[in-house]
Design a protein around this motif. Sequence first.
Motif, PDB file in Angstrom:
ATOM      1  N   LYS A 115     -10.665  13.275   4.161  1.00 24.54           N
ATOM      2  CA  LYS A 115     -12.008  13.481   3.604  1.00 24.54           C
ATOM      3  C   LYS A 115     -12.546  12.183   3.015  1.00 24.54           C
ATOM      4  N   ILE A 116     -11.665  11.410   2.340  1.00 29.94           N
ATOM      5  CA  ILE A 116     -12.105  10.127   1.770  1.00 29.94           C
ATOM      6  C   ILE A 116     -12.538   9.191   2.897  1.00 29.94           C
ATOM      7  N   LEU A 117     -11.755   9.206   3.985  1.00 29.04           N
ATOM      8  CA  LEU A 117     -12.085   8.314   5.105  1.00 29.04           C
ATOM      9  C   LEU A 117     -13.353   8.766   5.828  1.00 29.04           C
ATOM     10  N   ASP A 118     -13.673  10.065   5.756  1.00 29.88           N
ATOM     11  CA  ASP A 118     -14.941  10.531   6.325  1.00 29.88           C
ATOM     12  C   ASP A 118     -16.120   9.917   5.558  1.00 29.88           C
ATOM     13  N   ILE A 119     -15.909   9.715   4.270  1.00 24.89           N
ATOM     14  CA  ILE A 119     -16.958   9.137   3.429  1.00 24.89           C
ATOM     15  C   ILE A 119     -16.984   7.613   3.581  1.00 24.89           C
ATOM     16  N   ASP A 120     -15.778   6.973   3.526  1.00 27.66           N
ATOM     17  CA  ASP A 120     -15.690   5.506   3.622  1.00 27.66           C
ATOM     18  C   ASP A 120     -14.532   5.161   4.546  1.00 27.66           C
ATOM     19  N   ILE A 121     -14.853   4.834   5.772  1.00 30.72           N
ATOM     20  CA  ILE A 121     -13.829   4.574   6.786  1.00 30.72           C
ATOM     21  C   ILE A 121     -13.045   3.293   6.505  1.00 30.72           C
ATOM     22  N   GLU A 122     -13.507   2.468   5.580  1.00 21.91           N
ATOM     23  CA  GLU A 122     -12.842   1.203   5.278  1.00 21.91           C
ATOM     24  C   GLU A 122     -12.082   1.241   3.948  1.00 21.91           C
ATOM     25  N   ASP A 123     -11.720   2.408   3.485  1.00 22.25           N
ATOM     26  CA  ASP A 123     -10.978   2.547   2.220  1.00 22.25           C
ATOM     27  C   ASP A 123      -9.485   2.335   2.494  1.00 22.25           C
ATOM     28  N   SER A 124      -8.991   1.143   2.160  1.00 24.37           N
ATOM     29  CA  SER A 124      -7.591   0.810   2.461  1.00 24.37           C
ATOM     30  C   SER A 124      -6.613   1.705   1.695  1.00 24.37           C
ATOM     31  N   ARG A 125      -6.983   2.090   0.499  1.00 24.95           N
ATOM     32  CA  ARG A 125      -6.081   2.949  -0.301  1.00 24.95           C
ATOM     33  C   ARG A 125      -5.917   4.316   0.362  1.00 24.95           C
ATOM     34  N   ALA A 126      -6.938   4.816   1.043  1.00 21.73           N
ATOM     35  CA  ALA A 126      -6.830   6.102   1.741  1.00 21.73           C
ATOM     36  C   ALA A 126      -5.854   5.984   2.905  1.00 21.73           C
ATOM     37  N   TYR A 127      -5.890   4.835   3.582  1.00 22.05           N
ATOM     38  CA  TYR A 127      -4.940   4.650   4.685  1.00 22.05           C
ATOM     39  C   TYR A 127      -3.494   4.566   4.157  1.00 22.05           C
ATOM     40  N   ILE A 128      -3.329   3.897   3.036  1.00 23.19           N
ATOM     41  CA  ILE A 128      -1.993   3.851   2.423  1.00 23.19           C
ATOM     42  C   ILE A 128      -1.594   5.256   1.979  1.00 23.19           C
ATOM     43  N   GLY A 129      -2.550   6.007   1.461  1.00 19.40           N
ATOM     44  CA  GLY A 129      -2.279   7.397   1.063  1.00 19.40           C
ATOM     45  C   GLY A 129      -1.822   8.226   2.261  1.00 19.40           C
ATOM     46  N   LYS A 130      -2.479   8.053   3.407  1.00 15.76           N
ATOM     47  CA  LYS A 130      -2.079   8.792   4.619  1.00 15.76           C
ATOM     48  C   LYS A 130      -0.651   8.385   5.032  1.00 15.76           C
ATOM     49  N   LEU A 131      -0.338   7.080   4.927  1.00 13.73           N
ATOM     50  CA  LEU A 131       1.018   6.610   5.237  1.00 13.73           C
ATOM     51  C   LEU A 131       2.030   7.282   4.306  1.00 13.73           C
ATOM     52  N   LEU A 132       1.684   7.353   3.020  1.00 11.59           N
ATOM     53  CA  LEU A 132       2.576   7.992   2.039  1.00 11.59           C
ATOM     54  C   LEU A 132       2.781   9.468   2.385  1.00 11.59           C
ATOM     55  N   ALA A 133       1.703  10.146   2.750  1.00 12.97           N
ATOM     56  CA  ALA A 133       1.800  11.569   3.082  1.00 12.97           C
ATOM     57  C   ALA A 133       2.659  11.775   4.328  1.00 12.97           C
ATOM     58  N   GLU A 134       2.460  10.922   5.351  1.00 14.04           N
ATOM     59  CA  GLU A 134       3.257  11.049   6.573  1.00 14.04           C
ATOM     60  C   GLU A 134       4.744  10.830   6.305  1.00 14.04           C
ATOM     61  N   CYS A 135       5.033   9.876   5.419  1.00 16.99           N
ATOM     62  CA  CYS A 135       6.430   9.534   5.116  1.00 16.99           C
ATOM     63  C   CYS A 135       6.999  10.376   3.975  1.00 16.99           C
ATOM     64  N   LYS A 136       6.161  11.278   3.446  1.00 17.08           N
ATOM     65  CA  LYS A 136       6.551  12.149   2.337  1.00 17.08           C
ATOM     66  C   LYS A 136       7.045  11.341   1.126  1.00 17.08           C
ATOM     67  N   LEU A 137       6.214  10.375   0.755  1.00 13.21           N
ATOM     68  CA  LEU A 137       6.496   9.529  -0.401  1.00 13.21           C
ATOM     69  C   LEU A 137       5.488   9.848  -1.494  1.00 13.21           C
ATOM     70  N   ARG A 138       5.906   9.756  -2.733  1.00 10.93           N
ATOM     71  CA  ARG A 138       5.065  10.167  -3.856  1.00 10.93           C
ATOM     72  C   ARG A 138       4.226   9.028  -4.434  1.00 10.93           C
ATOM     73  N   ASN A 139       4.605   7.747  -4.155  1.00  5.12           N
ATOM     74  CA  ASN A 139       3.807   6.629  -4.656  1.00  5.12           C
ATOM     75  C   ASN A 139       3.999   5.407  -3.766  1.00  5.12           C
ATOM     76  N   GLU A 140       3.118   4.410  -3.964  1.00 11.90           N
ATOM     77  CA  GLU A 140       3.138   3.218  -3.111  1.00 11.90           C
ATOM     78  C   GLU A 140       4.461   2.465  -3.206  1.00 11.90           C
ATOM     79  N   GLU A 141       5.032   2.387  -4.385  1.00 10.84           N
ATOM     80  CA  GLU A 141       6.276   1.629  -4.567  1.00 10.84           C
ATOM     81  C   GLU A 141       7.414   2.216  -3.728  1.00 10.84           C
ATOM     82  N   ALA A 142       7.320   3.488  -3.400  1.00 13.87           N
ATOM     83  CA  ALA A 142       8.365   4.139  -2.599  1.00 13.87           C
ATOM     84  C   ALA A 142       8.375   3.639  -1.155  1.00 13.87           C
TER      85      ALA A 142
END
Length: 179
Positions: free
Chosen positions: A17-44
């Motif tokens: 949904k965030i990317l639907d609003i702003d396709i260039e939001d790098s944090r949303a892409y990192i968030g998707k990576l975290l969700a795919e890898c089942k990680l709770r935060n960026e440091e993981a």
Amino acid sequence: MFLEDGEFETADSYFDKILDIDIEDSRAYIGKLLAECKLRNEEAIASLPQTVTDDKNFKKALRFATPEQKAHYEALNNTIVDRIETERREIAEQRAKLRAEREEKEAIERARRARQNKEERKLLYQRRREPMRKTLLEVQAELSKTFLTPKRRTELKEQEDTLKRNLKNLDDIFFDIFD
């Protein structure tokens, strides 16, 4: 919040949904990576078993990241690279150590077999040598008698020479058992 709570599917849909609003939001892409890898935060990300350089979301996150974000994301990936390299080195060292131990054990076993073979050859030598030596002594004892016919003396002398040659040949064959 959904990532922290371990609700990875819900988190992924919110990042979409965030990317639907702003396709260039790098944090949303990192968030998707975290969700795919089942990680709770960026440091993981640094704990992942393989690098994320080929992940489509990571590539997009780098593409749209600020210089500070990009440096942070690359540092997380470099941590993975460093850890993997360290693990590879440790595995290589363990393999080398195991190989050296195996080679040492094999060398010890070869030496043990060589000693055993030498002992067996000594016994075989003695079993072959003793009857010839005993016969030689008997022949020599008979030759030392004063009353022998010339024919008998010649026979005994030939037998003695043959026995000495056979003993010499036996010594030549079993040369390796003498220290």
